[in-house]
Design an enzyme around this catalytic site. Structure first.
Site, mmCIF file in Angstrom:
data_model
loop_
_atom_site.group_PDB
_atom_site.id
_atom_site.type_symbol
_atom_site.label_atom_id
_atom_site.label_comp_id
_atom_site.label_asym_id
_atom_site.label_seq_id
_atom_site.Cartn_x
_atom_site.Cartn_y
_atom_site.Cartn_z
ATOM 1 N N LYS A 273 0.828 -1.332 -0.121
ATOM 2 C CA LYS A 273 0.025 0.078 0.063
ATOM 3 C C LYS A 273 0.841 1.066 0.002
ATOM 4 C CE LYS A 273 -3.963 -2.212 2.917
ATOM 5 N NZ LYS A 273 -4.564 -1.843 3.832
ATOM 6 N N HIS B 175 -5.894 2.892 1.414
ATOM 7 C CA HIS B 175 -6.511 1.832 2.192
ATOM 8 C C HIS B 175 -7.309 1.187 1.355
ATOM 9 C CE1 HIS B 175 -5.339 3.821 5.779
ATOM 10 N NE2 HIS B 175 -5.374 5.107 5.241
ATOM 11 N N HIS B 176 -7.570 -0.187 1.773
ATOM 12 C CA HIS B 176 -8.560 -1.286 0.923
ATOM 13 C C HIS B 176 -10.020 -0.676 1.343
ATOM 14 C CE1 HIS B 176 -9.280 -4.662 -1.079
ATOM 15 N NE2 HIS B 176 -10.490 -5.054 -0.421
ATOM 16 N N SER C 146 -13.675 -2.234 1.437
ATOM 17 C CA SER C 146 -14.287 -3.440 1.463
ATOM 18 C C SER C 146 -15.441 -3.500 0.664
ATOM 19 C CB SER C 146 -14.849 -3.800 2.855
ATOM 20 O OG SER C 146 -15.817 -2.827 3.430
ATOM 21 N N HIS D 143 -16.047 5.545 2.168
ATOM 22 C CA HIS D 143 -16.849 5.352 1.086
ATOM 23 C C HIS D 143 -18.332 5.845 1.397
ATOM 24 C CE1 HIS D 143 -18.361 2.396 -2.038
ATOM 25 N NE2 HIS D 143 -19.471 2.552 -1.246
ATOM 26 N N CYS D 144 -18.615 6.538 0.426
ATOM 27 C CA CYS D 144 -19.958 7.379 0.798
ATOM 28 C C CYS D 144 -21.281 6.437 -0.053
ATOM 29 C CB CYS D 144 -19.696 8.664 0.076
ATOM 30 S SG CYS D 144 -21.190 9.725 0.354
#
Length: 362
Positions: free
Chosen positions: A132, A137-138, A140, A152-153
């Protein structure tokens, strides 16, 4: 396999429900304002014209920035952060964590990495099978590693990160202005309908409800927009606010902050004429970010004069330097200063490795 595939398809479809809801509310607000208010309620032609011009301008910028936020794909790390086939096979066969880390350190020695995990390990994504980059960042929900991921929106059904963070900020700003303008111009007619100064028509419901919806969204968006303005000023992501990135000297929540002005330029770019337009102008490549504190080895001083930072995986492992991009150099050159960590003679006598600390003034 079949039920799992159907479940994923259902999840993808359901993920668009919040976006569809917002789209329906915006479409209704357009009809209520243009048709019910301006056409059927307002009698003054001059007032109609002024309202319609300003309304359509704010509506266009709001929809444009919202569209860009939704349909701009999240930026992912480049191939150089992926393990080679040989390293990948060796990493998967190795069961001991310390030897796995040694493989990752060897693979990351030429990468622009300054941050590690809290335990000083190389940040590696087993899902994407890559090292990374800083601030990556990952996700999901998207099932990918996202560069400079903020969150994440669900309202845009997308990850907000390096590629669309500017669009997200403009979306919040223009939606705020849109709601404010609608609420302010509808208010007088809201009062007239409420006090029965205007006759009951089919427009009454739309005007009354339009004011409540605009005011409600304005209040909710104002807090979110204010929070993200604070994040931009501090050069932090939402993730970094709750979990500070770990540098060689330990966790530092202000590690990427270069001062308010430069932090703003990092997101919106150098040319102010493009700041309010939803086109990509952010500085850098999303993989490498200038930091407030960079530690370098004395052997690299010849390179450091060209503003090249060093990379380290931990307190005992140092990586060769890698040139910054042109945009990052512009952020660093104006007020960087070099301070030696201690007298050279003392370091030689003690046999310790010498370092130079680069401090960037905020």
């Amino acid at each position: 396999m079949a039920p799992s595939h159907v479940l994923k398809c259902c999840q993808k479809v359901l993920a668009w429900v919040p976006v569809a809801f917002i789209a329906l509310v915006v479409a209704w607000s357009y009809y209520a304002y243009v048709v019910e208010l301006c056409v059927f309620t307002i009698s003054s032609t001059a007032e109609k014209a002024v309202y319609l011009v300003i309304f359509h301008l704010s509506f266009f910028m709001f929809v444009w920035s919202y569209w860009k936020t939704i349909f701009t794909p999240p930026a992912s790390p480049s191939k150089e952060f992926c393990l080679s086939k040989a390293d990948k096979e060796q990493y998967e066969k190795e069961e001991r964590p310390e030897y796995q880390q040694e493989i990752l350190r060897r693979a990351a020695k030429d990468l622009p990495i300054y941050t590690t995990t809290a335990s000083r390990a190389i940040r590696y994504c087993d899902r994407c099978q890559l090292i990374k980059p800083d601030r990556c960042h990952h996700c999901s929900a998207c099932d990918i590693c996202v560069l400079k991921m903020d969150h994440h929106c669900p309202w845009v059904n997308n990850c907000v990160g390096f590629s669309n963070y500017k669009f997200f900020l403009l979306f919040l700003m223009y939606s705020l202005l849109y709601c404010l303008f609608v609420a302010a111009t509808v208010l007088q007619y809201f009062i007239k309908f409420w006090t029965n100064e205007l006759p009951d028509t089919h427009a009454k419901f739309h005007v009354l409800f339009l004011f409540f919806v605009a005011a409600m969204f304005f209040i909710s968006i104002l807090s979110l927009f204010s929070y993200h303005c604070w994040l931009v000023g501090k050069n932090r992501s939402t993730i970094e606010t709750f979990r500070a990135p770990t540098f060689r000297n330990g966790p530092d929540k202000n590690g990427f902050s270069l001062g308010c002005s430069k932090n703003l330029r990092e997101v919106f770019g150098d040319e102010k004429k493009y700041w309010l337009i939803p086109i990509f102008t952010s500085l850098g490549d999303g993989c490498n970010f200038p930091t407030r504190l960079v530690i370098m080895d004395p052997e690299q001083l010849a390179v450091s004069s060209q503003n090249e930072p060093a990379k380290s995986s931990g307190p005992n492992q140092s990586f060769p330097t890698r040139p910054l991009s042109e945009s990052q150099n512009r952020l660093l050159t104006s007020d960087s200063q070099w301070v030696e960590s201690g007298p050279e003679e003392e370091n030689v006598k003690s046999g310790a490795k010498k370092h130079i600390i680069v401090s960037l003034e905020s």
